[in-house]
Design an enzyme around this catalytic site. Structure first.
Site, mmCIF file in Angstrom:
data_model
loop_
_atom_site.group_PDB
_atom_site.id
_atom_site.type_symbol
_atom_site.label_atom_id
_atom_site.label_comp_id
_atom_site.label_asym_id
_atom_site.label_seq_id
_atom_site.Cartn_x
_atom_site.Cartn_y
_atom_site.Cartn_z
ATOM 1 N N SER A 154 0.860 -1.190 0.000
ATOM 2 C CA SER A 154 0.000 0.000 0.000
ATOM 3 C C SER A 154 0.893 1.236 0.000
ATOM 4 O O SER A 154 2.072 1.152 0.367
ATOM 5 C CB SER A 154 -0.841 0.004 1.285
ATOM 6 O OG SER A 154 -1.416 1.276 1.523
ATOM 7 N N TYR A 167 -2.767 -1.433 10.436
ATOM 8 C CA TYR A 167 -2.691 -1.566 8.969
ATOM 9 C C TYR A 167 -1.360 -1.030 8.444
ATOM 10 O O TYR A 167 -0.653 -1.696 7.689
ATOM 11 C CB TYR A 167 -3.869 -0.815 8.341
ATOM 12 C CG TYR A 167 -3.978 -0.958 6.837
ATOM 13 C CD1 TYR A 167 -4.634 -2.056 6.272
ATOM 14 C CD2 TYR A 167 -3.437 -0.003 5.983
ATOM 15 C CE1 TYR A 167 -4.737 -2.189 4.894
ATOM 16 C CE2 TYR A 167 -3.537 -0.130 4.601
ATOM 17 C CZ TYR A 167 -4.195 -1.216 4.067
ATOM 18 O OH TYR A 167 -4.300 -1.348 2.698
HETATM 19 C C1 BGC Z 1 -6.243 1.452 2.029
HETATM 20 C C2 BGC Z 1 -7.415 2.321 1.592
HETATM 21 C C3 BGC Z 1 -6.962 3.751 1.376
HETATM 22 C C4 BGC Z 1 -5.708 3.828 0.535
HETATM 23 C C5 BGC Z 1 -5.154 5.251 0.447
HETATM 24 C C6 BGC Z 1 -5.127 1.622 1.050
HETATM 25 O O1 BGC Z 1 -4.046 0.792 1.382
HETATM 26 O O2 BGC Z 1 -6.671 0.116 2.128
HETATM 27 O O3 BGC Z 1 -8.439 2.269 2.568
HETATM 28 O O4 BGC Z 1 -8.001 4.479 0.736
HETATM 29 O O5 BGC Z 1 -4.718 2.981 1.049
HETATM 30 O O6 BGC Z 1 -5.110 5.876 1.699
#
Ligand code: BGC
Length: 269
Positions: A154, A167
């Site tokens: 991410s 996360y």
């Molecule tokens: C998350 C999303 C978020 C995006 C940008 C992703 O890794 O799961 O919820 O919108 O990152 O912030």
């Protein structure tokens, strides 16, 4: 040159929805036989409809239920996939969840659930995939590499995210897992990379795009001024798994409409 995944078997975790579904469809279109992994019984219908879309377009695949945070289930999945399809060439470590909370209110269950799926799940699947790659060895009729792993990370691999400590921690850790595996297995010709998506329009972030106000606020973070689509990630995943990307290993590729240029600095700093 053709971007092809012909003759290859791809396991895509968390492929019953969102980015995983997009990648499964793109990889099937590129010729791979795809394993559409889904996490629990309740997601079977969704997994079947992803597979149906694939087969209607002439693609091939199966659906397979497995909670990637459970070691016995992951071992069983790889064993049965190899038994049924012969081997595994590509692993897309995509399954991921969010359990958001203010840090001082975050429960151990919320922490463990996210680390369990997003990080331990990627460890377990990568371990079983690499064992299978090494067992099979290089087969040039399939690919120049012995096997390919794509971790779905991410932008939060590098952007801290208040209210999402579990996360963001899981995604930061994926970078070191990916780079360590690329280093440890480079000599075996196993390629390991991460894709780092920005905001992609999927169920995980519905609250960020489901109404105009939320969408407008989200777009202030994205210089390219549109939300991403699962297909954007699918396109990159196909390229990264293909032999056209044979010299790409040990790296994180950000695909985010320039979110990681930190738009707020365009008028400040
Ligand atoms: C998350 C999303 C978020 C995006 C940008 C992703 O890794 O799961 O919820 O919108 O990152 O912030």
């Amino acid at each position: 040159m053709e971007v092809s995944l012909k003759n290859q078997i791809a396991v895509i975790t968390g492929a019953s929805s969102g980015i995983g579904a997009g990648i499964a469809k793109s990889m099937a279109e590129a010729g791979a036989t795809v394993v559409v992994n889904y996490p629990f019984d309740g997601a079977l219908d969704q997994a079947n409809s992803v597979l149906q879309e694939i087969t209607q377009k002439g693609g091939k695949g199966i659906v397979y239920q497995c909670d990637v945070s459970k070691e016995d289930e992951v071992i069983k999945m790889f064993h049965e996939v190899v038994e049924q399809l012969g081997t595994v060439d590509i692993l897309v470590n995509n399954a991921g969840i969010q359990k958001d909370a203010k840090f001082t209110e975050m429960t151990l269950d919320q922490w463990n659930a996210v680390i369990g799926v997003n990080l331990t799940g990627q460890f377990l699947c990568a371990r079983e995939a690499i064992k299978e790659f090494l067992r099979r060895g290089i087969d040039l009729s399939r690919s120049a590499a012995c096997g390919k792993i794509i971790h779905i990370s991410s932008v939060h691999e590098i952007i801290p995210w208040a209210g999402h400590a579990n996360y963001a921690s899981s995604k930061g850790a994926i970078r070191m897992l990916m780079q360590t595996l690329a280093q440890e297995y480079g000599g075996d010709k196993i390629r390991v990379n991460s894709i780092c998506p920005g905001a992609i329009q999927t169920p995980i972030n519905t609250n960020a795009w489901s109404n105009t106000e939320a969408m407008n606020s989200l777009l202030t973070l994205i210089p390219y001024n549109r939300i991403g689509q699962p297909q954007d990630i699918g396109n990159l995943a196909v390229f990264l798994a293909s032999d056209l990307a044979d010299y790409i290993t040990g790296t994180s590729i950000f695909i985010d409409g320039a979110m990681t240029t930190f738009e707020s600095f365009s008028t400040g700093g």
